[in-house]
Design an enzyme around this catalytic site. Structure first.
Site, PDB file in Angstrom:
ATOM      1  N   ARG A  54      -4.605  10.356   2.764  1.00 51.71           N
ATOM      2  CA  ARG A  54      -3.338  10.983   3.117  1.00 51.71           C
ATOM      3  C   ARG A  54      -2.376  11.028   1.929  1.00 51.71           C
ATOM      4  O   ARG A  54      -1.631  11.992   1.736  1.00 51.71           O
ATOM      5  CB  ARG A  54      -2.717  10.187   4.268  1.00 51.71           C
ATOM      6  N   LYS A  69       0.828  -1.213   0.000  1.00 53.04           N
ATOM      7  CA  LYS A  69       0.000   0.000   0.000  1.00 53.04           C
ATOM      8  C   LYS A  69       0.860   1.261   0.000  1.00 53.04           C
ATOM      9  O   LYS A  69       0.654   2.169  -0.804  1.00 53.04           O
ATOM     10  CB  LYS A  69      -0.915  -0.007   1.215  1.00 53.04           C
ATOM     11  N   ASN A  70       1.825   1.339   0.909  1.00 49.92           N
ATOM     12  CA  ASN A  70       2.594   2.571   1.053  1.00 49.92           C
ATOM     13  C   ASN A  70       3.504   2.829  -0.151  1.00 49.92           C
ATOM     14  O   ASN A  70       3.807   3.984  -0.462  1.00 49.92           O
ATOM     15  CB  ASN A  70       3.409   2.544   2.348  1.00 49.92           C
ATOM     16  N   ASP A 122      -5.492   8.225   8.614  1.00 46.34           N
ATOM     17  CA  ASP A 122      -5.720   7.725   9.970  1.00 46.34           C
ATOM     18  C   ASP A 122      -5.637   8.842  10.997  1.00 46.34           C
ATOM     19  O   ASP A 122      -4.787   9.729  10.897  1.00 46.34           O
ATOM     20  CB  ASP A 122      -4.684   6.649  10.323  1.00 46.34           C
ATOM     21  N   ASP A 176       3.973   0.996  11.839  1.00 45.94           N
ATOM     22  CA  ASP A 176       2.720   0.379  11.418  1.00 45.94           C
ATOM     23  C   ASP A 176       2.514  -1.020  11.989  1.00 45.94           C
ATOM     24  O   ASP A 176       1.402  -1.549  11.935  1.00 45.94           O
ATOM     25  CB  ASP A 176       2.656   0.307   9.881  1.00 45.94           C
ATOM     26  N   MET A 194       6.308   7.752  17.422  1.00 45.81           N
ATOM     27  CA  MET A 194       6.028   8.659  16.316  1.00 45.81           C
ATOM     28  C   MET A 194       4.625   9.261  16.317  1.00 45.81           C
ATOM     29  O   MET A 194       4.418  10.358  15.821  1.00 45.81           O
ATOM     30  CB  MET A 194       6.306   7.945  14.988  1.00 45.81           C
TER      31      MET A 194
END
Length: 436
Positions: free
Chosen positions: A97, A22-23, A121, A320, A342
């Site tokens: 995002r 996904k990222n 998110d 994540d 983070m």
């Protein structure tokens, strides 16, 4: 809103294939805006966030054609720049995002890039400063409308420069890299993110004609070129999904094989799960998790002190997966301190696990201590709501290991990051039903 009904307490068995990352997809899809030529991308995950970005590209005028499952061609030879200043874009761009990463390519190629404050998110503050400070360093003029939270950058041309990023932001680095490849002169980015997905972006851009050196390090040197051409690219498997399946296998005492994981791009992920006592076996390019019928025991440090697992920029442990680690620790033998550095809201889902019977002390917004049950007391089924993608999957794993039938609401959050998760879990024996 959709709901999952999960009957927990069943062992799973079989093989599961991780989806495309996904990222990585969110970066790579934005890069198609850098060239008028055809770009083919394979192994694209069929998930909400990625599909929203593809639809945004279509509205921008990019020609998109689906070749087969997970494979598309993109051609940005007639980009509609007027759409960027439309009311429709102000709505569409807020939907995810990853939309922030269209700004760098648009600025580099067309001299202007705009974006409304993007969504994503709700896991804490996620600043955009790194993105825009980098683009300003390249010569862009920054504009911001506080009234409708609309950002913009404009420049006749960009000029290469040296910059030291104050944070190793993955999306920030990606945005700056995509702008710098078409800038005049040489750009040096120090404290750049060096995640495998960012490396994938740089390799793709180099195939398109960019001149990027230092790929894989935290210092990227980019010699600007006038134009980029087309290419073909394949996504890596999703490392977050791979970690999720490792955790699922351990929590349900299941024997699972995770196929084609690209071991060389997993970094410390296997070793962190091993610190929890989980057996992670390498079989070619697969991961095999045997059934942990006797549970798993958390390691201590060599001086006997409690293990701490924390997140850090690559090659550190990805934030994540901390939610998955926390859930898996609830049934381990021993205790662990989870330190989420983070994002200050990411651990707030632990109250739902406490309701299920987990022993967790939330020390502050960033730290939680987990005392494992060693399977002597199973988690209890309950009704819960998915707050974000990763917490949602963590709760799903908890439900699959729990005694009784659980309900998870707001599963659109899970669908944003995991492709057909209920169908794929049923294929390995999970009792999960989607109720619209």
């Amino acid at each position: 809103m959709g709901t999952f009904k999960i009957e927990g307490g069943h062992q799973l068995k079989g093989s599961i294939q991780p989806q495309g990352a996904k990222n990585e997809a969110l970066q790579i899809l934005c890069a198609v805006l850098l060239t008028p030529e055809l770009v083919t991308i394979n192994n694209i995950p069929d998930i909400i966030d990625v599909n929203k970005l593809i639809n945004l590209l279509i509205k921008l005028g990019v020609k998109v054609e689906k070749i087969s499952k997970g494979s598309y061609t993109f051609q940005a030879d007639e980009v509609d720049l007027d759409y960027l200043e439309s009311d429709a874009f102000k709505v569409d761009g807020r939907g995810l995002r990853g939309s922030i990463m269209i700004v760098g390519p648009l600025l580099a190629r067309f001299g202007k890039g705009y974006i409304p404050k993007p969504g994503g998110d709700k896991i804490g503050r996620r600043r955009l400063d790194t993105h825009f400070e980098g683009l300003i360093n390249l010569g862009a003029k920054f504009k911001y409308s506080k009234e409708d939270q609309f950002y913009g950058v404009e420049a006749e041309y960009l000029t290469g420069t040296y910059m030291l990023l104050e944070e190793a932001s993955v999306t920030g680095t990606a945005n700056i890299v995509m702008a710098a490849v078409l800038a005049r002169g040489i750009t040096t980015i120090y404290n750049a993110a060096c995640e495998p997905y960012l490396q994938q972006l740089c390799k793709m851009l180099n195939r398109m004609g960019a001149k990027i050196s230092g790929v894989g390090s935290n210092m990227l040197i980019i010699e600007g070129v006038e134009t980029l051409g087309g290419t073909e690219h394949r996504m890596l498997p999703d490392m977050i999904e791979i970690g999720s399946w490792i955790g699922l296998a351990a929590m349900t005492k299941s024997e699972l094989t995770i196929s084609n994981v690209s071991w060389n791009d997993l970094g410390v992920i296997p070793s962190v799960f091993r610190k929890l006592g989980i057996t992670v076996e390498k079989q070619g390019d697969d991961i095999h998790i045997p059934a942990h019928t006797n549970g798993y025991e958390i390691q201590s440090y060599i001086d006997g002190s409690i293990l701490t697992i924390s997140d850090a920029p690559w090659p550190g442990f990805t934030p994540d997966l901390l939610s998955i680690i926390l859930v898996v620790a609830t049934q381990a033998r021993g205790s662990v301190l989870i330190h989420q550095k983070m994002f200050e809201s990411r651990l707030f889902f632990v109250d739902k696990l406490i309701d299920m019977g987990a022993k967790i002390i939330l020390c502050d917004p960033h730290r939680a201590t987990v005392i494992g049950h060693d399977f002597k007391s199973t988690l209890k089924a309950t009704t819960m709501t998915s707050p974000d993608i990763r917490a949602g999957v963590s709760l799903l794993i908890a439900a699959l290991s729990a005694k009784g039938t659980s309900t998870i609401q707001n599963i659109e959050q899970i669908d944003r990051g995991y492709e057909n998760i209920d169908e794929r879990l049923r294929a390995i024996g999970a009792k999960i039903e989607r109720v619209e």
